[in-house]
Design an enzyme around this catalytic site. Structure first.
Site, PDB file in Angstrom:
ATOM      1  N   CYS A   1      10.034   1.126   3.781  1.00  0.00           N
ATOM      2  CA  CYS A   1      11.035   0.166   4.258  1.00  0.00           C
ATOM      3  C   CYS A   1      12.432   0.763   4.276  1.00  0.00           C
ATOM      4  O   CYS A   1      13.368   0.119   4.735  1.00  0.00           O
ATOM      5  CB  CYS A   1      10.996  -1.110   3.423  1.00  0.00           C
ATOM      6  SG  CYS A   1      11.378  -0.866   1.693  1.00  0.00           S
TER       7      CYS A   1
ATOM      8  N   SER B   1       5.465  -7.676   3.968  1.00  0.00           N
ATOM      9  CA  SER B   1       6.013  -8.154   5.240  1.00  0.00           C
ATOM     10  C   SER B   1       6.931  -9.348   5.023  1.00  0.00           C
ATOM     11  O   SER B   1       6.822 -10.076   4.032  1.00  0.00           O
ATOM     12  CB  SER B   1       4.876  -8.532   6.188  1.00  0.00           C
ATOM     13  OG  SER B   1       4.229  -9.712   5.740  1.00  0.00           O
TER      14      SER B   1
ATOM     15  N   LYS C   1      -1.049  -7.312  -9.134  1.00  0.00           N
ATOM     16  CA  LYS C   1      -2.026  -7.281  -8.041  1.00  0.00           C
ATOM     17  C   LYS C   1      -1.770  -6.002  -7.257  1.00  0.00           C
ATOM     18  O   LYS C   1      -0.838  -5.894  -6.472  1.00  0.00           O
ATOM     19  CB  LYS C   1      -1.893  -8.497  -7.131  1.00  0.00           C
ATOM     20  CG  LYS C   1      -2.961  -8.519  -6.024  1.00  0.00           C
ATOM     21  CD  LYS C   1      -2.475  -9.244  -4.795  1.00  0.00           C
ATOM     22  CE  LYS C   1      -3.260  -8.914  -3.548  1.00  0.00           C
ATOM     23  NZ  LYS C   1      -3.335  -7.479  -3.208  1.00  0.00           N
TER      24      LYS C   1
ATOM     25  N   PHE D   1       0.805  -1.225   0.000  1.00  0.00           N
ATOM     26  CA  PHE D   1       0.000   0.000   0.000  1.00  0.00           C
ATOM     27  C   PHE D   1       0.830   1.263   0.000  1.00  0.00           C
ATOM     28  O   PHE D   1       0.334   2.338  -0.338  1.00  0.00           O
ATOM     29  CB  PHE D   1      -0.919   0.020   1.235  1.00  0.00           C
ATOM     30  CG  PHE D   1      -0.204   0.252   2.553  1.00  0.00           C
ATOM     31  CD1 PHE D   1       0.176   1.527   2.959  1.00  0.00           C
ATOM     32  CD2 PHE D   1       0.084  -0.806   3.398  1.00  0.00           C
ATOM     33  CE1 PHE D   1       0.834   1.748   4.168  1.00  0.00           C
ATOM     34  CE2 PHE D   1       0.739  -0.599   4.611  1.00  0.00           C
ATOM     35  CZ  PHE D   1       1.117   0.683   4.989  1.00  0.00           C
TER      36      PHE D   1
ATOM     37  N   GLU E   1       9.925  -4.138  12.821  1.00  0.00           N
ATOM     38  CA  GLU E   1       9.419  -3.035  12.007  1.00  0.00           C
ATOM     39  C   GLU E   1       8.086  -2.528  12.551  1.00  0.00           C
ATOM     40  O   GLU E   1       7.135  -3.288  12.707  1.00  0.00           O
ATOM     41  CB  GLU E   1       9.243  -3.487  10.555  1.00  0.00           C
ATOM     42  CG  GLU E   1       8.831  -2.349   9.623  1.00  0.00           C
ATOM     43  CD  GLU E   1       8.735  -2.804   8.176  1.00  0.00           C
ATOM     44  OE1 GLU E   1       9.594  -2.420   7.372  1.00  0.00           O
ATOM     45  OE2 GLU E   1       7.803  -3.559   7.869  1.00  0.00           O
TER      46      GLU E   1
END
Length: 507
Positions: free
Chosen positions: A287, A232, A179, A154, A388
């Site tokens: 990230c 993730s 996707k 996202f 994280e």
């Protein structure tokens, strides 16, 4: 800008918008207001298969299109990105919550990757040697593989799907099923429309939004040759192991906990401003954020004071207000995820010296805002300093010296990036050589390289062999073919015995 109309979105096969037969939709929010602005379809398994089949049908013709012709589409697409830059920037602001400059950077990083892919006629060139063996010539070609799938997160609705995943894939002659993230699909959809407006042939890129159950088809379908995933670590490891077990190439870009080491010779004010920018830019939802600072004890109090001062100065506001410096988080669910981490940090004994919870922006009371948060005295074993968080939370770890700081950084299981702030060339070089981070900054808070270099995470931040972008990206989307040839002269034609190695071994 406050969106009022709730749009019902489509999925895209062959560039055409289609209505899903599932009848199920996922809400898309404007994080600045908390309002639902769109509903994106949760495609059926049959519709995901339909997207793969569309890409498979398009592959032979697209692969046979000369590279110089393929990139003409990307040249035109690049011009359309520039023409629609403000529209695309506003789209990112509205569905993701990045403030204006950050959102525009998201779009421009996608454009940067498109520009890299426009060089494919040169980047895809092979190698050759005459007389590789006497009288035998060998040529290496790079060829596309077929259908690839991209599973996007996202947090960068333009850069990741339409920058990291799409340009090199199609420039090298492959086709793509994308996707898009169900939380932030609209920018990808609009950019796909522009890509087809640029002249992309039907079926070369297809786009679906779906649940993880239907996305699993992309990992196992025999027509899919490779997967690019960003998300993730737990899901990335599943994607890697599942897709690889089905014979597919995989790039899985995963979580991070990037650290900065601040030595006592660093210019404190400039260093503090760089850390604040890196920690709170994009609301920490990236990230390559900088959520941990390992600071030398001799200057720790002074640095922490500056961090608190500069963090308090960040203007929190709606993403599309160009004066805002810190926008909202993407959803209420994600805000709760981050605030739960703050509570856990307090529970673990970290000293909460700046608490961003409870922030309210006048006129935007429903938005998903969270102010800058700082923990000091974060100790080894505290999960808030190791895992994280993906939000505007900064952890300070105090270290004795360079060696202690390097040890703290290298103990982390993630290794996307690592940064040192120092004026010492000796320590900078040692850090660059010995730190585990795949992308290293020397006085650079966000050391993301430009697109001709790969995005090269290490350890549990990446699963796969070839990274995204750069020469790694070209190799990921192509395979080598070596052609060895010889031509018979009169003497060769009269030979009755052929060498066991057929002439390709020099004796």
């Amino acid at each position: 800008m406050i969106a009022s109309e709730v749009r019902t979105l489509n999925f895209y096969i062959g560039g055409k918008p289609l209505v899903s037969e599932s009848g199920k939709y996922s809400d898309v929010f404007d994080p600045s207001t908390g309002r639902v602005i769109a509903r994106t379809p949760l495609c059926t398994a049959a519709e995901v298969n339909q997207a793969i089949e569309s890409a498979a049908r398009a592959f032979p013709g697209w692969a046979d299109t000369p590279a110089i012709k393929r990139v003409q589409v990307l040249y035109r697409f690049r011009e359309l990105i520039d023409k629609h830059l403000d529209e695309l920037t506003l789209s990112v602001c509205t569905e993701n919550g990045k403030v204006w400059d950050e959102a525009q950077g998201d779009v421009l990083k996608a454009r940067e990757a498109v520009e890299l892919a426009c060089g494919i006629p040169s980047l895809m060139m092979g190698e050759s040697m005459m007389d590789a063996s006497q009288g035998y010539d060998t040529t290496l070609y790079r060829e596309p593989l077929g259908v690839f799938a991209g599973i996007a997160p996202f947090n960068f609705p333009a850069m990741i799907p339409m920058g990291w995943m799409m340009p090199l894939c199609i420039a090298t002659g492959n086709t793509l099923v994308l996707k898009a993230a169900t939380m932030t699909p609209m920018t990808s959809m609009r950019m796909l429309e522009l890509l087809y407006e640029a002249g992309l042939p039907e079926g070369v890129v297809n786009l679906v939004t779906c649940s993880r159950r239907e996305a699993e088809i992309l990992l196992t379908h025999p027509a899919v040759k490779g997967i690019t995933f960003v998300g993730s670590t737990s899901v990335g490891l599943h994607v890697y192991s599942t897709a690889a077990a089905h014979g597919k190439r995989v790039q899985a870009l995963c979580e991070a906990k990037n650290h900065a080491l601040v030595l006592e010779d660093a210019p404190l004010e400039r260093t503090a401003r760089g850390i604040i920018n890196a920690a709170y830019g994009c609301a920490g939802e990236r990230c390559m954020a900088l959520p941990v600072v390992a600071v030398q004890e001799s200057i720790a109090d002074d640095l922490v004071a500056l961090l608190v001062k500069f963090a308090r100065e960040r203007k929190i506001g709606p993403a599309y207000d160009k004066t805002s410096e810190l926008g909202p988080l993407v959803t209420e669910g994600h805000r709760k995820f981050v605030t739960d981490w703050i509570a856990k940090g307090v529970e673990e004994g970290a000293e909460l010296i700046l608490d961003g919870r409870g922030v309210v922006v006048p006129g935007y009371e429903g938005g998903f805002y969270l102010g800058p948060t700082i923990f000091d005295h974060v100790k080894p074993g505290m999960s808030c300093g190791e895992q994280e968080i993906f939000g505007p939370v900064l952890c300070v770890k105090r270290v004795k010296d360079f060696e202690h700081g390097l040890e703290v950084i290298n103990a982390n299981p993630f290794a996307n990036g690592a940064v040192i702030f120092t004026q010492s060339g000796h320590y900078a070089r040692n850090f660059a050589k010995r730190v585990h981070g795949g992308m290293v900054g020397i006085n650079v808070g966000i050391p993301v390289p430009v697109g001709m270099f790969p995005f090269s995470g290490h350890k549990q931040s990446f699963f796969g062999d070839l990274h995204t972008l750069g020469k790694d990206g070209v190799r990921f989307y192509t395979e080598s073919k070596c052609v060895t040839a010889t031509w018979f002269d009169e003497a060769e034609l009269k030979k009755e015995k052929i060498d066991t190695w057929d002439g390709v071994l020099q004796r």
